[in-house]
Design a protein around this motif. Structure first.
Motif, PDB file in Angstrom:
ATOM      1  N   ALA A 188      -5.761  46.860  16.707  1.00 64.47           N
ATOM      2  CA  ALA A 188      -4.812  46.400  15.692  1.00 64.47           C
ATOM      3  C   ALA A 188      -5.269  46.815  14.308  1.00 64.47           C
ATOM      4  CB  ALA A 188      -4.672  44.878  15.751  1.00 64.47           C
ATOM      5  N   VAL A 189      -4.321  47.192  13.483  1.00 65.49           N
ATOM      6  CA  VAL A 189      -4.573  47.504  12.072  1.00 65.49           C
ATOM      7  C   VAL A 189      -3.553  46.726  11.258  1.00 65.49           C
ATOM      8  CG1 VAL A 189      -4.625  49.309  10.308  1.00 65.49           C
ATOM      9  CG2 VAL A 189      -5.396  49.832  12.623  1.00 65.49           C
ATOM     10  N   PRO A 190      -4.010  45.890  10.326  1.00 63.24           N
ATOM     11  CA  PRO A 190      -5.395  45.539   9.995  1.00 63.24           C
ATOM     12  C   PRO A 190      -6.101  44.815  11.150  1.00 63.24           C
ATOM     13  CG  PRO A 190      -3.875  44.880   8.238  1.00 63.24           C
ATOM     14  CD  PRO A 190      -3.041  45.233   9.418  1.00 63.24           C
TER      15      PRO A 190
ATOM     16  N   ARG B 296       8.520  64.436   1.039  1.00 61.93           N
ATOM     17  CA  ARG B 296       7.907  65.733   1.342  1.00 61.93           C
ATOM     18  C   ARG B 296       7.617  65.905   2.827  1.00 61.93           C
ATOM     19  NH1 ARG B 296       2.824  65.211  -2.411  1.00 61.93           N
ATOM     20  NH2 ARG B 296       2.995  63.147  -1.428  1.00 61.93           N
ATOM     21  N   GLY B 297       7.963  64.903   3.619  1.00 61.05           N
ATOM     22  CA  GLY B 297       7.739  64.983   5.059  1.00 61.05           C
ATOM     23  C   GLY B 297       6.386  64.493   5.509  1.00 61.05           C
ATOM     24  N   ALA B 298       5.606  63.943   4.581  1.00 60.14           N
ATOM     25  CA  ALA B 298       4.286  63.431   4.931  1.00 60.14           C
ATOM     26  C   ALA B 298       4.384  62.007   5.451  1.00 60.14           C
ATOM     27  CB  ALA B 298       3.360  63.482   3.713  1.00 60.14           C
ATOM     28  N   LEU B 299       3.490  61.642   6.357  1.00 59.98           N
ATOM     29  CA  LEU B 299       3.483  60.285   6.891  1.00 59.98           C
ATOM     30  C   LEU B 299       3.164  59.273   5.798  1.00 59.98           C
ATOM     31  CD1 LEU B 299       1.600  60.530  10.316  1.00 59.98           C
ATOM     32  CD2 LEU B 299       3.899  59.611   9.962  1.00 59.98           C
ATOM     33  N   THR B 300       3.906  58.199   5.787  1.00 61.20           N
ATOM     34  CA  THR B 300       3.601  57.099   4.877  1.00 61.20           C
ATOM     35  C   THR B 300       2.604  56.151   5.550  1.00 61.20           C
ATOM     36  OG1 THR B 300       5.485  55.839   5.716  1.00 61.20           O
ATOM     37  CG2 THR B 300       5.863  57.222   3.777  1.00 61.20           C
ATOM     38  N   ASP B 301       2.124  55.190   4.800  1.00 57.87           N
ATOM     39  CA  ASP B 301       1.197  54.205   5.349  1.00 57.87           C
ATOM     40  C   ASP B 301       1.910  53.369   6.404  1.00 57.87           C
ATOM     41  OD1 ASP B 301      -0.809  52.384   5.829  1.00 57.87           O
ATOM     42  OD2 ASP B 301      -0.583  51.324   3.928  1.00 57.87           O
ATOM     43  N   ALA B 302       1.316  53.249   7.581  1.00 61.48           N
ATOM     44  CA  ALA B 302       1.943  52.487   8.665  1.00 61.48           C
ATOM     45  C   ALA B 302       1.992  50.997   8.352  1.00 61.48           C
ATOM     46  CB  ALA B 302       1.190  52.716   9.967  1.00 61.48           C
ATOM     47  N   VAL B 303       1.079  50.512   7.517  1.00 62.11           N
ATOM     48  CA  VAL B 303       0.967  49.103   7.135  1.00 62.11           C
ATOM     49  C   VAL B 303       0.401  48.264   8.276  1.00 62.11           C
ATOM     50  CG1 VAL B 303       2.094  47.047   6.178  1.00 62.11           C
ATOM     51  CG2 VAL B 303       2.892  49.335   5.521  1.00 62.11           C
ATOM     52  N   VAL B 304       1.012  48.371   9.466  1.00 61.08           N
ATOM     53  CA  VAL B 304       0.556  47.593  10.620  1.00 61.08           C
ATOM     54  C   VAL B 304       0.667  48.459  11.871  1.00 61.08           C
ATOM     55  CG1 VAL B 304       2.855  46.563  10.905  1.00 61.08           C
ATOM     56  CG2 VAL B 304       0.869  45.467  11.954  1.00 61.08           C
ATOM     57  N   ARG B 305      -0.349  48.352  12.733  1.00 58.19           N
ATOM     58  CA  ARG B 305      -0.365  49.058  14.019  1.00 58.19           C
ATOM     59  C   ARG B 305      -0.837  48.102  15.108  1.00 58.19           C
ATOM     60  NH1 ARG B 305      -1.187  54.956  13.700  1.00 58.19           N
ATOM     61  NH2 ARG B 305      -1.345  55.634  11.520  1.00 58.19           N
ATOM     62  N   PHE B 306      -0.384  48.378  16.331  1.00 60.67           N
ATOM     63  CA  PHE B 306      -0.897  47.610  17.470  1.00 60.67           C
ATOM     64  C   PHE B 306      -0.801  48.468  18.724  1.00 60.67           C
ATOM     65  CE2 PHE B 306      -0.689  44.891  21.159  1.00 60.67           C
ATOM     66  CZ  PHE B 306      -1.652  43.933  20.896  1.00 60.67           C
ATOM     67  N   SER B 307      -1.936  48.609  19.423  1.00 65.59           N
ATOM     68  CA  SER B 307      -1.981  49.349  20.685  1.00 65.59           C
ATOM     69  C   SER B 307      -2.745  48.537  21.708  1.00 65.59           C
ATOM     70  CB  SER B 307      -2.677  50.706  20.502  1.00 65.59           C
ATOM     71  OG  SER B 307      -1.969  51.526  19.609  1.00 65.59           O
TER      72      SER B 307
ATOM     73  N   ASN C 157       1.128  55.901  18.558  1.00 63.34           N
ATOM     74  CA  ASN C 157      -0.246  55.489  18.274  1.00 63.34           C
ATOM     75  C   ASN C 157      -0.297  54.139  17.578  1.00 63.34           C
ATOM     76  OD1 ASN C 157      -3.054  55.838  18.365  1.00 63.34           O
ATOM     77  ND2 ASN C 157      -3.104  56.790  16.332  1.00 63.34           N
ATOM     78  N   GLY C 158       0.619  53.267  17.978  1.00 64.86           N
ATOM     79  CA  GLY C 158       0.588  51.897  17.487  1.00 64.86           C
ATOM     80  C   GLY C 158       1.470  51.597  16.302  1.00 64.86           C
ATOM     81  N   ARG C 159       2.100  52.609  15.703  1.00 61.46           N
ATOM     82  CA  ARG C 159       2.898  52.359  14.500  1.00 61.46           C
ATOM     83  C   ARG C 159       4.383  52.213  14.786  1.00 61.46           C
ATOM     84  NH1 ARG C 159       2.279  56.452   9.954  1.00 61.46           N
ATOM     85  NH2 ARG C 159       4.126  55.408   9.146  1.00 61.46           N
ATOM     86  N   GLY C 160       4.813  52.500  16.012  1.00 65.21           N
ATOM     87  CA  GLY C 160       6.224  52.411  16.341  1.00 65.21           C
ATOM     88  C   GLY C 160       6.936  53.733  16.135  1.00 65.21           C
ATOM     89  N   ASN C 161       8.150  53.822  16.674  1.00 63.77           N
ATOM     90  CA  ASN C 161       8.943  55.041  16.523  1.00 63.77           C
ATOM     91  C   ASN C 161       9.342  55.248  15.059  1.00 63.77           C
ATOM     92  OD1 ASN C 161       9.189  56.341  19.065  1.00 63.77           O
ATOM     93  ND2 ASN C 161      10.482  54.666  19.791  1.00 63.77           N
TER      94      ASN C 161
END
Length: 344
Positions: free
Chosen positions: A36-38, A102-113, A126-130
């Motif tokens: 998990a992130v955080p 610009r097509g760059a990934l933004t901060d996911a803020v929250v992840r869970f795997s 990778n835990g950030r969702g679609n």
């Protein structure tokens, strides 16, 4: 207590007992390998499946207490103020798209795997969702069933958030406090409502315009409903639309039919189920919500009688029951459903 927990870690779907309770933390065998992130402290957080309805429920309890009692003592508590500020800031962050201009990934803020046999136990990407585009709605990783979302804009959860943000703004305005947070709540509520009406209404070939269960801003839409509240069926119960709203009525007809893949009709009970408990399992909670949103007393009486006959002699509501054989059920005493049943 809840405010303290949310202020410290607003990403959890279940917390451990606070230290001052004297109770030992419960063991979650999954948590040891969850990613998990955080990151979270397993002595304080039981599980970190992020569900936006958990935050909406905190706001709902605060506003409901104020409306029913006139009490305002909790507003002066620093932990409550910190929790409200944390919730509002997090919701703003979760409105952001997956990719910037610009097509760059933004901060996911929250992840869970999580490594599990069921896909509903973990998150895509990778835990950030679609991926999502900006719509005004707020991303979630999980549903109130604790199952992962397919498309991150979970519509019933966003509807509940819009209502409770409006209630929060009303409360803060009535109390004449936290003006900045009041304005932010009003703005968020408006953006979420507009996002739902612009991106979460689907022109169904059979029913006309209906609300979808999940969407992503790219055109991806999940047409179904789940028994857990917030649900599409519960939208008037939540206060998002009146029961006679045309799109809701279309949605209701779709949800309560076999055009909803999670609606089951059986010899003993018919109603909405959930991927959480599998096929042919009706949730008594959904039967109760169906009656509560019908506006007809006879439907409430009918629901009480039907559900009373599905307790397998225990006299309590279960999580789910087999549509043909109520002796086959999950959870002998499901407190959440018992609470909803008591409103009939």
């Amino acid at each position: 207590m809840q405010a303290e927990q949310i202020a410290a870690y607003p990403f959890a779907n279940a917390y451990q007992p606070p230290g001052r309770s004297g109770l030992r933390p419960a063991e979650n065998s999954w948590a040891k390998s969850d990613r998990a992130v955080p990151a979270f402290d397993a002595d304080r957080v039981f599980e970190a499946k992020f569900e936006i309805d958990s935050l909406a429920a905190f706001l709902k309890l605060s506003a409901a207490y104020w409306r029913r009692t006139g009490g305002m003592e909790f507003v002066a508590v620093e932990s409550w103020k910190l929790a409200v500020a944390a919730v509002l800031e997090l919701l703003v962050q979760l409105q952001q798209p997956t990719f910037d201009d610009r097509g760059a990934l933004t901060d996911a803020v929250v992840r869970f795997s999580r490594t599990a046999a069921s896909a509903t136990e973990t998150s895509f990407g990778n835990g950030r969702g679609n991926p999502v585009r900006r719509t005004g709605m707020v991303r979630s990783l999980f549903r109130p069933s604790d199952d992962s979302v397919v498309f991150p804009f979970f519509v019933p959860g966003n509807a509940m958030l819009a209502v409770e943000l409006e209630n929060l703004a009303d409360m803060l305005g009535g109390l004449g406090t936290m003006a900045g947070e009041r304005l932010k709540a009003q703005q968020l509520a408006g953006e979420i409502r507009r996002g739902i009406m612009e991106h979460a209404v689907y022109q169904h070939a059979k029913y006309g315009p209906v609300f979808v269960y999940e969407t992503d801003g790219y055109g991806g839409q999940l047409v179904m409903d789940d028994a857990n509240v917030p649900s599409l069926l519960s939208l008037p119960y939540l206060g998002f639309v009146p029961a006679n709203h045309s799109v809701y009525l279309n949605t209701r007809r779709m949800v309560l039919s076999e055009d909803n893949p999670w609606y089951f009709s059986g010899k003993k009970l018919s109603g909405v189920g959930s991927p959480h408990t599998g096929f042919r399992r009706v949730w008594p909670m959904a039967v109760a919500v169906q009656a509560l949103t019908s506006g007809r007393r006879e439907d409430m009486v009918g629901a009480v009688r039907a559900l009373a006959a599905t307790t397998a002699g225990l006299g309590l509501m279960h999580e789910s029951v087999d549509a043909d054989d109520p002796a086959v059920f999950s959870r002998p005493w499901f407190a959440w459903c018992n609470g909803v049943f008591s409103e009939l």
